[in-house]
Design a protein around this motif. Sequence first.
Motif, short mmCIF file in Angstrom:
data_model
loop_
_atom_site.label_atom_id
_atom_site.label_comp_id
_atom_site.label_asym_id
_atom_site.label_seq_id
_atom_site.Cartn_x
_atom_site.Cartn_y
_atom_site.Cartn_z
N LEU A 219 72.71 10.10 71.18
CA LEU A 219 72.23 8.78 70.78
C LEU A 219 71.23 8.89 69.62
O LEU A 219 71.28 8.10 68.67
N ALA A 220 70.34 9.88 69.69
CA ALA A 220 69.37 10.07 68.61
C ALA A 220 70.07 10.45 67.30
O ALA A 220 69.71 9.95 66.23
N VAL A 221 71.08 11.32 67.38
CA VAL A 221 71.82 11.72 66.17
C VAL A 221 72.55 10.53 65.56
O VAL A 221 72.55 10.33 64.33
N LEU A 222 73.17 9.69 66.39
CA LEU A 222 73.89 8.53 65.88
C LEU A 222 72.93 7.52 65.24
O LEU A 222 73.26 6.92 64.20
N VAL A 223 71.77 7.32 65.84
CA VAL A 223 70.80 6.39 65.26
C VAL A 223 70.34 6.89 63.89
O VAL A 223 70.27 6.13 62.92
N GLU A 224 70.03 8.18 63.79
CA GLU A 224 69.58 8.74 62.52
C GLU A 224 70.67 8.66 61.45
O GLU A 224 70.41 8.30 60.30
N ARG A 225 71.88 9.01 61.81
CA ARG A 225 72.95 9.01 60.82
C ARG A 225 73.38 7.60 60.42
O ARG A 225 73.81 7.39 59.29
N SER A 226 73.26 6.66 61.32
CA SER A 226 73.60 5.29 60.95
C SER A 226 72.55 4.67 60.04
O SER A 226 72.85 3.76 59.26
N LEU A 227 71.31 5.17 60.13
CA LEU A 227 70.25 4.66 59.25
C LEU A 227 70.21 5.36 57.90
O LEU A 227 69.59 4.84 56.96
N SER A 228 70.80 6.53 57.79
CA SER A 228 70.81 7.27 56.52
C SER A 228 72.21 7.81 56.28
O SER A 228 72.46 9.02 56.39
N LEU A 229 73.12 6.92 55.97
CA LEU A 229 74.51 7.31 55.74
C LEU A 229 74.66 7.93 54.35
O LEU A 229 74.07 7.44 53.38
N PRO A 230 75.44 9.00 54.22
CA PRO A 230 75.65 9.59 52.89
C PRO A 230 76.54 8.69 52.04
O PRO A 230 77.42 8.00 52.55
N PRO A 231 76.32 8.67 50.72
CA PRO A 231 77.17 7.83 49.86
C PRO A 231 78.57 8.41 49.73
O PRO A 231 78.80 9.60 49.96
N ILE A 232 79.50 7.54 49.35
CA ILE A 232 80.89 7.97 49.14
C ILE A 232 80.96 8.76 47.84
O ILE A 232 80.44 8.33 46.81
N PRO A 233 81.58 9.94 47.85
CA PRO A 233 81.63 10.74 46.62
C PRO A 233 82.48 10.09 45.54
O PRO A 233 83.45 9.37 45.83
N ALA A 234 82.09 10.36 44.31
CA ALA A 234 82.85 9.86 43.16
C ALA A 234 83.99 10.81 42.85
O ALA A 234 83.89 12.02 43.05
N ALA A 235 85.11 10.25 42.35
CA ALA A 235 86.30 11.04 42.05
C ALA A 235 86.98 10.48 40.81
O ALA A 235 86.81 9.30 40.46
N SER A 236 87.72 11.36 40.15
CA SER A 236 88.54 10.96 39.00
C SER A 236 89.93 11.56 39.18
O SER A 236 90.05 12.74 39.52
N VAL A 237 90.94 10.74 38.94
CA VAL A 237 92.33 11.15 39.12
C VAL A 237 93.08 10.82 37.84
O VAL A 237 93.00 9.70 37.32
N ARG A 238 93.80 11.82 37.31
CA ARG A 238 94.66 11.61 36.14
C ARG A 238 96.10 11.77 36.58
O ARG A 238 96.48 12.77 37.17
N THR A 239 96.88 10.72 36.31
CA THR A 239 98.27 10.70 36.74
C THR A 239 99.16 11.47 35.77
O THR A 239 98.72 11.93 34.71
N MET A 240 100.42 11.60 36.15
CA MET A 240 101.40 12.27 35.29
C MET A 240 101.59 11.53 33.98
O MET A 240 101.92 12.13 32.95
N GLN A 241 101.42 10.22 33.98
CA GLN A 241 101.56 9.41 32.77
C GLN A 241 100.32 9.43 31.88
O GLN A 241 100.28 8.77 30.85
N GLY A 242 99.27 10.16 32.32
CA GLY A 242 98.05 10.25 31.52
C GLY A 242 97.03 9.18 31.82
O GLY A 242 96.00 9.11 31.14
N GLN A 243 97.25 8.37 32.83
CA GLN A 243 96.29 7.32 33.17
C GLN A 243 95.13 7.91 33.97
O GLN A 243 95.34 8.65 34.92
N LEU A 244 93.91 7.56 33.59
CA LEU A 244 92.71 8.05 34.27
C LEU A 244 92.18 6.98 35.20
O LEU A 244 91.91 5.85 34.77
#
Length: 299
Positions: A219-244
């Motif tokens: 319960l203590a771990v869940l309370v702490e993690r719900s109050l300080s959630l990590p941000p979603i990581p940023a990503a970049s994807v380039r397709t076969m057609q060259g679209q970024l």
Amino acid sequence: MAAQPTPIRSLSAPPPLPQLSADVTTALRWALTVPLLGILGIGVLYAIGAGLKAGQLRDSGLSPADVLPVVPFAQLVAVGVDAALAALTMVPLVLLGAWLLRLMLHESGRRRTVDDVVERLIADHAQLRHELQRGPSADAAEHYERRLRRLDRRAERARVSVARRRWIAVGATAAGAVVLAFVATPATLVAAGASVWLVSRYRWHTAFAVSVVFAALLLAVLVERSLSLPPIPAASVRTMQGQLIEGRLIAATPRAWYVDVGAGRVRGVPTVRIARSSVRPQEQGRPRPLGSRLLDLLP
């Protein structure tokens, strides 16, 4: 003598059930209980992971009801397993602290109780008085003094031994408290302190005590993690057609990558169309133990 007619059993009566032995009943009970507990445990871990992931998506401005279905089941279970392991690793330290605290209280209370050594000393004094009253002699005083000196030495050794055990228990308890405070986060330290007090005060069954400690730490771990959630990581994807395509990576599966491109929209890119991809992880927002915070204060 005429044969008696055989009574016909009513067709509406149920047939007798076969009787099972105790071993077969126990085997069937375990065969049904173990899979049920496994399914229940996986469900609890999934619920924990889904709750934490939903809070992370909500903080990012996304709707959990729309985005959470694209997150793989195994990923959500892994989030729950990580939280459960963080609580489980603290259970041995808490149980050790409770045992040391109970030992310290027991050794501190020995000075107010009559142990076996003191009982033997009292018996020796009573026997000596009885011998002196029954048959006094010329050297009774010398014999009495010699016996008293021997009994005093035994009493002094018993007192020193009790004091030594008491100080050892106090030192071990203090060292355990320092280690627990060094590796625990603020919320888990509060839960650990409450668990140590409860376990040392009440003589519960071992399984029940472990369950209470684990539940409090989880319960203590869940309370702490719900109050300080990590941000979603940023990503970049380039397709076969060259679209970024750039944004925040919601989930990556063997079939597709799901990227938040802004304005609450999530775009899925099939894996077969990805030419190159990169993920820039953000700084983790989990609470840090008190020990690492104290080390940061050192020059």
